[in-house]
Design a protein around this motif. Structure first.
Motif, PDB file in Angstrom:
ATOM      1  N   ASN A  63       0.808  -1.228   0.000  1.00 23.00           N
ATOM      2  CA  ASN A  63       0.000   0.000   0.000  1.00 23.00           C
ATOM      3  C   ASN A  63       0.836   1.271   0.000  1.00 23.00           C
ATOM      4  OD1 ASN A  63       0.876  -0.585   2.635  1.00 23.00           O
ATOM      5  ND2 ASN A  63      -0.686   0.748   3.516  1.00 23.00           N
ATOM      6  N   ILE A  64       2.179   1.137  -0.112  1.00 26.18           N
ATOM      7  CA  ILE A  64       3.058   2.315  -0.056  1.00 26.18           C
ATOM      8  C   ILE A  64       3.859   2.406  -1.348  1.00 26.18           C
ATOM      9  CG2 ILE A  64       4.968   3.420   1.166  1.00 26.18           C
ATOM     10  CD1 ILE A  64       4.043   2.140   3.711  1.00 26.18           C
ATOM     11  N   GLN A  65       3.895   3.615  -1.944  1.00 23.35           N
ATOM     12  CA  GLN A  65       4.662   3.882  -3.159  1.00 23.35           C
ATOM     13  C   GLN A  65       5.608   5.057  -2.882  1.00 23.35           C
ATOM     14  OE1 GLN A  65       2.201   4.550  -6.566  1.00 23.35           O
ATOM     15  NE2 GLN A  65       3.891   4.692  -8.004  1.00 23.35           N
ATOM     16  N   THR A  66       6.869   4.915  -3.280  1.00 25.11           N
ATOM     17  CA  THR A  66       7.897   5.927  -2.988  1.00 25.11           C
ATOM     18  C   THR A  66       8.367   6.572  -4.294  1.00 25.11           C
ATOM     19  OG1 THR A  66       8.590   4.599  -1.098  1.00 25.11           O
ATOM     20  CG2 THR A  66      10.080   6.326  -1.826  1.00 25.11           C
ATOM     21  N   VAL A  67       8.504   7.922  -4.292  1.00 26.41           N
ATOM     22  CA  VAL A  67       8.899   8.673  -5.490  1.00 26.41           C
ATOM     23  C   VAL A  67       9.996   9.662  -5.096  1.00 26.41           C
ATOM     24  CG1 VAL A  67       8.145  10.248  -7.306  1.00 26.41           C
ATOM     25  CG2 VAL A  67       6.601   8.470  -6.488  1.00 26.41           C
ATOM     26  N   HIS A  68      11.051   9.736  -5.933  1.00 24.17           N
ATOM     27  CA  HIS A  68      12.120  10.727  -5.730  1.00 24.17           C
ATOM     28  C   HIS A  68      11.815  11.948  -6.594  1.00 24.17           C
ATOM     29  CE1 HIS A  68      16.211  12.242  -7.150  1.00 24.17           C
ATOM     30  NE2 HIS A  68      15.943  12.820  -5.993  1.00 24.17           N
ATOM     31  N   MET A  69      11.408  13.049  -5.949  1.00 15.35           N
ATOM     32  CA  MET A  69      11.071  14.269  -6.684  1.00 15.35           C
ATOM     33  C   MET A  69      10.936  15.407  -5.679  1.00 15.35           C
ATOM     34  SD  MET A  69      10.719  15.488  -9.655  1.00 15.35           S
ATOM     35  CE  MET A  69      10.581  13.947 -10.562  1.00 15.35           C
ATOM     36  N   ALA A  70      11.251  16.626  -6.143  1.00 14.25           N
ATOM     37  CA  ALA A  70      11.032  17.837  -5.349  1.00 14.25           C
ATOM     38  C   ALA A  70       9.702  18.447  -5.752  1.00 14.25           C
ATOM     39  CB  ALA A  70      12.174  18.828  -5.549  1.00 14.25           C
ATOM     40  N   ILE A  71       8.926  18.928  -4.790  1.00 15.15           N
ATOM     41  CA  ILE A  71       7.594  19.475  -5.034  1.00 15.15           C
ATOM     42  C   ILE A  71       7.672  21.000  -4.959  1.00 15.15           C
ATOM     43  CG2 ILE A  71       5.214  19.548  -4.203  1.00 15.15           C
ATOM     44  CD1 ILE A  71       6.045  16.911  -5.490  1.00 15.15           C
ATOM     45  N   ALA A  72       7.070  21.640  -5.983  1.00 15.65           N
ATOM     46  CA  ALA A  72       7.037  23.111  -6.035  1.00 15.65           C
ATOM     47  C   ALA A  72       5.735  23.522  -6.716  1.00 15.65           C
ATOM     48  CB  ALA A  72       8.259  23.648  -6.767  1.00 15.65           C
ATOM     49  N   ASP A  73       5.675  24.819  -7.134  1.00 19.29           N
ATOM     50  CA  ASP A  73       4.460  25.335  -7.765  1.00 19.29           C
ATOM     51  C   ASP A  73       4.496  25.211  -9.279  1.00 19.29           C
ATOM     52  OD1 ASP A  73       6.521  27.094  -8.021  1.00 19.29           O
ATOM     53  OD2 ASP A  73       5.310  28.901  -7.721  1.00 19.29           O
ATOM     54  N   GLN A  74       5.587  24.675  -9.850  1.00 17.69           N
ATOM     55  CA  GLN A  74       5.675  24.511 -11.293  1.00 17.69           C
ATOM     56  C   GLN A  74       6.678  23.398 -11.609  1.00 17.69           C
ATOM     57  OE1 GLN A  74       7.155  28.150 -12.990  1.00 17.69           O
ATOM     58  NE2 GLN A  74       8.866  28.323 -11.564  1.00 17.69           N
ATOM     59  N   ASN A  75       6.586  22.882 -12.845  1.00 19.26           N
ATOM     60  CA  ASN A  75       7.480  21.823 -13.300  1.00 19.26           C
ATOM     61  C   ASN A  75       8.756  22.452 -13.853  1.00 19.26           C
ATOM     62  OD1 ASN A  75       5.397  20.030 -12.686  1.00 19.26           O
ATOM     63  ND2 ASN A  75       4.519  20.217 -14.747  1.00 19.26           N
ATOM     64  N   SER A  76       9.812  22.378 -13.076  1.00 17.97           N
ATOM     65  CA  SER A  76      11.042  23.060 -13.474  1.00 17.97           C
ATOM     66  C   SER A  76      12.228  22.367 -12.782  1.00 17.97           C
ATOM     67  CB  SER A  76      10.959  24.547 -13.100  1.00 17.97           C
ATOM     68  OG  SER A  76      12.151  25.210 -13.495  1.00 17.97           O
ATOM     69  N   GLU A  77      13.236  23.194 -12.441  1.00 23.96           N
ATOM     70  CA  GLU A  77      14.399  22.703 -11.722  1.00 23.96           C
ATOM     71  C   GLU A  77      14.657  23.601 -10.529  1.00 23.96           C
ATOM     72  OE1 GLU A  77      17.630  22.616 -14.436  1.00 23.96           O
ATOM     73  OE2 GLU A  77      16.895  20.886 -15.583  1.00 23.96           O
ATOM     74  N   ALA A  78      15.345  23.025  -9.520  1.00 26.24           N
ATOM     75  CA  ALA A  78      15.650  23.796  -8.316  1.00 26.24           C
ATOM     76  C   ALA A  78      16.922  23.235  -7.704  1.00 26.24           C
ATOM     77  CB  ALA A  78      14.495  23.735  -7.325  1.00 26.24           C
ATOM     78  N   THR A  79      17.391  23.911  -6.666  1.00 30.45           N
ATOM     79  CA  THR A  79      18.592  23.484  -5.942  1.00 30.45           C
ATOM     80  C   THR A  79      18.186  23.073  -4.533  1.00 30.45           C
ATOM     81  OG1 THR A  79      19.997  24.988  -7.205  1.00 30.45           O
ATOM     82  CG2 THR A  79      20.867  24.151  -5.126  1.00 30.45           C
ATOM     83  N   LEU A  80      18.534  21.871  -4.157  1.00 27.30           N
ATOM     84  CA  LEU A  80      18.225  21.365  -2.816  1.00 27.30           C
ATOM     85  C   LEU A  80      19.397  21.719  -1.901  1.00 27.30           C
ATOM     86  CD1 LEU A  80      16.367  19.712  -0.944  1.00 27.30           C
ATOM     87  CD2 LEU A  80      17.669  17.682  -1.624  1.00 27.30           C
ATOM     88  N   HIS A  81      19.125  22.518  -0.875  1.00 29.84           N
ATOM     89  CA  HIS A  81      20.140  22.930   0.089  1.00 29.84           C
ATOM     90  C   HIS A  81      20.157  21.902   1.215  1.00 29.84           C
ATOM     91  CE1 HIS A  81      20.472  26.928  -1.853  1.00 29.84           C
ATOM     92  NE2 HIS A  81      19.160  26.785  -2.061  1.00 29.84           N
ATOM     93  N   VAL A  82      21.182  21.036   1.186  1.00 28.86           N
ATOM     94  CA  VAL A  82      21.289  19.953   2.160  1.00 28.86           C
ATOM     95  C   VAL A  82      22.073  20.451   3.359  1.00 28.86           C
ATOM     96  CG1 VAL A  82      22.053  17.572   2.548  1.00 28.86           C
ATOM     97  CG2 VAL A  82      21.238  18.278   0.283  1.00 28.86           C
ATOM     98  N   THR A  83      21.550  20.212   4.560  1.00 26.55           N
ATOM     99  CA  THR A  83      22.193  20.646   5.798  1.00 26.55           C
ATOM    100  C   THR A  83      22.782  19.434   6.520  1.00 26.55           C
ATOM    101  OG1 THR A  83      20.133  20.430   7.034  1.00 26.55           O
ATOM    102  CG2 THR A  83      20.557  22.555   5.991  1.00 26.55           C
ATOM    103  N   ASN A  84      23.543  19.742   7.585  1.00 31.70           N
ATOM    104  CA  ASN A  84      24.121  18.645   8.366  1.00 31.70           C
ATOM    105  C   ASN A  84      23.049  17.827   9.080  1.00 31.70           C
ATOM    106  OD1 ASN A  84      23.425  20.716  10.025  1.00 31.70           O
ATOM    107  ND2 ASN A  84      25.291  20.725  11.239  1.00 31.70           N
ATOM    108  N   ILE A  85      21.862  18.369   9.233  1.00 36.01           N
ATOM    109  CA  ILE A  85      20.686  17.604   9.674  1.00 36.01           C
ATOM    110  C   ILE A  85      19.773  17.490   8.465  1.00 36.01           C
ATOM    111  CG2 ILE A  85      18.742  17.491  11.271  1.00 36.01           C
ATOM    112  CD1 ILE A  85      20.342  19.188  13.207  1.00 36.01           C
ATOM    113  N   GLU A  86      19.750  16.298   7.844  1.00 36.13           N
ATOM    114  CA  GLU A  86      19.095  16.144   6.545  1.00 36.13           C
ATOM    115  C   GLU A  86      17.610  16.450   6.597  1.00 36.13           C
ATOM    116  OE1 GLU A  86      19.922  12.264   5.108  1.00 36.13           O
ATOM    117  OE2 GLU A  86      22.039  12.667   4.689  1.00 36.13           O
ATOM    118  N   SER A  87      16.982  16.257   7.748  1.00 34.93           N
ATOM    119  CA  SER A  87      15.546  16.530   7.834  1.00 34.93           C
ATOM    120  C   SER A  87      15.227  18.014   7.728  1.00 34.93           C
ATOM    121  CB  SER A  87      14.990  15.977   9.156  1.00 34.93           C
ATOM    122  OG  SER A  87      15.651  16.582  10.259  1.00 34.93           O
TER     123      SER A  87
END
Length: 673
Positions: A63-87
């Motif tokens: 019953n669980i499906q996993t997807v790798h994607m960033a969610i925003a207000d449009q279909n484009s590209e972005a930069t993920l700012h990863v911190t020392n605490i990933e959450s």
């Protein structure tokens, strides 16, 4: 303390049928959905490394499906700012967020693709109406995700999101902005908490048409706007109809495939049953053949025993024949000896006869010699008689010997006949034995044929079973291949990381060699190298301190969860105590009512005793009245009544009768007996 989502949904009668979790991380918050076992869950994570760990943590839950994607207000590209605490990573740059957590630092930037929630559902061929709960934990990008979810917002019943009082990220949303946006879409916040920081919130929004206003404050309940019913757009209706047609075609295809599989399964089952029947028949034939073979073997053994007995009898007969033959030879020798003795006796007799004739001639020649020879003649006659007796005795012995010889010959002939019969029986037995052996060989051939048929039937049965199992394992093979592919991918990643570590180690060793050469060549840079090493150790200590703080925050997070569970247990305990106190109060109330009933009963008993005492007094008065009447009846004529009754009866008999009737009526009303 964190919000209790299951209790909030229960209060507003929201039944989760589908959950979209954006910013799922490593799946630590999935236990908040533990009670929603029948809900379909879509997990979305922007960090690729975290997403892989999330997939490993989720496993193969259906019953669980996993997807790798960033969610925003449009279909484009972005930069993920990863911190020392990933959450705490975000697609928005950190601004004021660092002030809340000074030890938080950005470790890397990862370019990622962005999609709206509506686009993700369309790409995954998922229907928006299958999901009614949205869970957002994306560090300031909540309003971007909601802006790109115009289609799914029409089907949602509840929204959970984390937000803040102030703008902590660049272009990040605040609590006021999120409330305003969701208010336009008929959602109202029903619960909020600050489990992490006083300025950071987690909020639950419920659709206005589902809110249970009885548990809200009157001010919030008065400001709720209900969404008017809307008609579906023609384009949406066309899309829905086309989707419905596609689903119907897929359903028909699945039905056809199911029917085909059922036919194949039925055919395989019928083949299996047929093969099973053939196997049972072959087994029964084999058992019958084995029984016949055992019977033939027993007959063969019986014939062998009879043959052995016949051979033993034949040998016995041969021995007897040999004995008879030896006896016959002995008898023949005795007969020949007797014949020789007879010939000797005959020669002696002829000699004696010749002598007798000579004696007669001599007797005739000389009678004188007769007298002389008379005695000799008598003696000769005596000898002759003796010889004749012996001859007769030999003759009788010869006759007896001839009889014995004839008897022996007849016995020999009889034995020969018996031997011939035994030989004929032996030949017949040998023929029967050969026939039994041929039958045995025939049965063996039939048994081998039956065994070959049985083996062929077993092979066919195993083939049908293997085909049946092959059809059952097709899906499992594909799943195992997928799992193997994932394992190979993980293995390749681990190998790649190992190679990277080895490369880093080799680079570090090369750097060490270079530093040593530089230290030998230039002693002046030694102090600088020591300073840089000290700085590195300081950075390492800082990173370890950051890791320790991260672990501390994780421990605090786990402690908060434990505290939430403890508070829930405490709440349930308080609730149980309140119920127990209510039950005790009801019991005390019932005891009070019982005591009041007892007091009323005692009061009624007292009144009854008083009534009995009054009745007793009335009875005594009635007795006095009856005595008065007796006195009246016993008074002489013309004598005044005053001499025979008290003063109470001076009014006359009518007054007494009325008084008696009144007392009788009172007694009848007060005394039920």
């Amino acid at each position: 303390m964190k919000l209790n989502l299951s209790q909030i949904f229960l209060d507003h009668k929201v039944k989760p049928r589908g959950i979209i979790y954006v910013g799922a991380g490593e799946g630590r918050s999935l236990k908040r959905f533990a009670k929603f076992t029948n809900a379909q869950i879509l997990l979305i994570e922007a960090n690729p490394v975290t997403c892989e760990r999330l997939k490993m943590a989720v496993g193969d839950r259906p019953n669980i499906q996993t997807v790798h994607m960033a969610i925003a207000d449009q279909n484009s590209e972005a930069t993920l700012h990863v911190t020392n605490i990933e959450s705490n990573s975000s697609i928005l740059p950190l601004t004021q967020y660092k002030k809340l957590y000074p030890n938080l630092s950005e470790t890397q930037q990862i370019p990622v693709d962005t999609r709206t929630i509506d686009t993700i559902l369309a790409e995954l061929n998922l229907l928006p109406e299958d999901f009614n709960i949205l869970y957002l934990d994306i560090q300031g990008a909540e309003l971007l995700a909601l802006t790109g979810a115009s289609e799914i917002l029409q089907h949602l019943d509840a929204i959970y999101t984390t937000t803040s009082q102030h703008q902590l990220f660049e272009r990040g949303a605040t609590l006021e902005q999120v409330n305003a946006f969701l208010n336009e879409h008929y959602f109202t916040p029903v619960a909020q908490a600050t489990p992490y920081h006083p300025s950071r919130y987690e909020v639950v929004y419920i659709h206005n048409n589902l809110i249970n206003t009885s548990i809200l404050t009157p001010e919030i309940a008065a400001n709720i706007r209900l969404q008017p019913p809307t008609e579906p757009k023609p384009t949406e209706l066309k899309i829905t109809l086309s989707r419905l047609q596609e689903l119907e075609s897929e359903q028909e295809l699945l039905k056809y495939q199911l029917q085909q599989h059922q036919k194949d399964l039925g055919k395989s089952q019928s083949d299996y049953q047929q093969k099973h029947k053939e196997l049972e028949n072959s087994q029964s034939q084999l058992q019958q053949t084995q029984k016949d073979l055992e019977k033939s073997q027993s007959d063969f053994q019986q014939k062998q025993k009879e043959l052995e007995n016949s051979q033993s009898q034949l040998q016995q007969t041969r021995l007897e024949c040999k004995n008879l033959h030896s006896q016959l030879e002995q008898t023949q020798e005795d007969l020949e000896e007797s014949q020789g003795m007879r010939d000797q006796i005959l020669t002696d007799l002829e000699k004696s006869y010749s002598q007798f004739k000579q004696s007669q001639t001599q007797l005739e020649q000389s009678q004188s010699q007769l007298e002389q020879t008379l005695s000799e003649l008598e003696q000769s006659q005596y000898q002759r008689d003796q010889i004749l007796a012996e001859l007769e005795q030999y003759h009788t012995r010869l006759q007896q010997t001839q009889k014995d010889l004839e008897k022996s010959q007849s016995d020999f002939q009889q034995k020969q006949k018996e031997l011939e019969n035994s030989q004929s029986q032996l030949q017949q037995t040998q023929k029967d034995l050969e026939k039994s052996q041929s039958d045995f060989q025939q049965k063996q051939k039939e048994l081998e044929n039956s065994q070959s048929q049985l083996q062929q039937t077993q092979k066919d049965l195993e083939k049908s079973q293997s085909d049946f199992q092959q059809k059952q394992k097709e899906l499992e093979n594909s799943q195992s291949q997928l799992q193997q592919t994932q394992k190979d991918l993980e293995k390749s990643q681990s190998d790649f990381q190992q190679k990277q570590k080895e490369l880093e180690n080799s680079q570090s060793e090369g750097k060490k060699l270079e530093t040593k050469v530089k230290e030998v060549q230039d002693q002046l840079k030694n102090a600088q190298n020591k300073q840089t090493e000290t700085q590195q150790e300081l950075d390492k200590s800082r990173s370890e301190l950051h890791d320790t703080r991260e672990e501390l925050e994780m421990a605090n997070f786990q402690l908060d969860e434990v505290q939430v569970e403890l508070e829930q247990a405490t709440f349930e305990l308080h609730k149980t105590k309140e119920e127990l106190e209510g039950s005790q109060s009801q019991l005390q109330q019932q005891q009070k009512e019982l005591e009041e009933s007892q007091s009323q009963l005692q009061q009624q008993q007292k009144e009854l005793e008083e009534s009995k005492s009054e009745v007793q007094k009335l009875r005594e008065q009635i007795q006095q009245i009856q005595q008065i009447q007796q006195y009246q009846n016993m008074s002489p004529p013309g004598q005044p009544v005053q001499q025979y009754q008290p003063a109470v009866a001076q009014s006359g008999n009518t007054y007494n009768a009325a008084l008696v009737k009144m007392f009788a009526k009172i007694i009848a009303e007060t005394m039920p007996d």
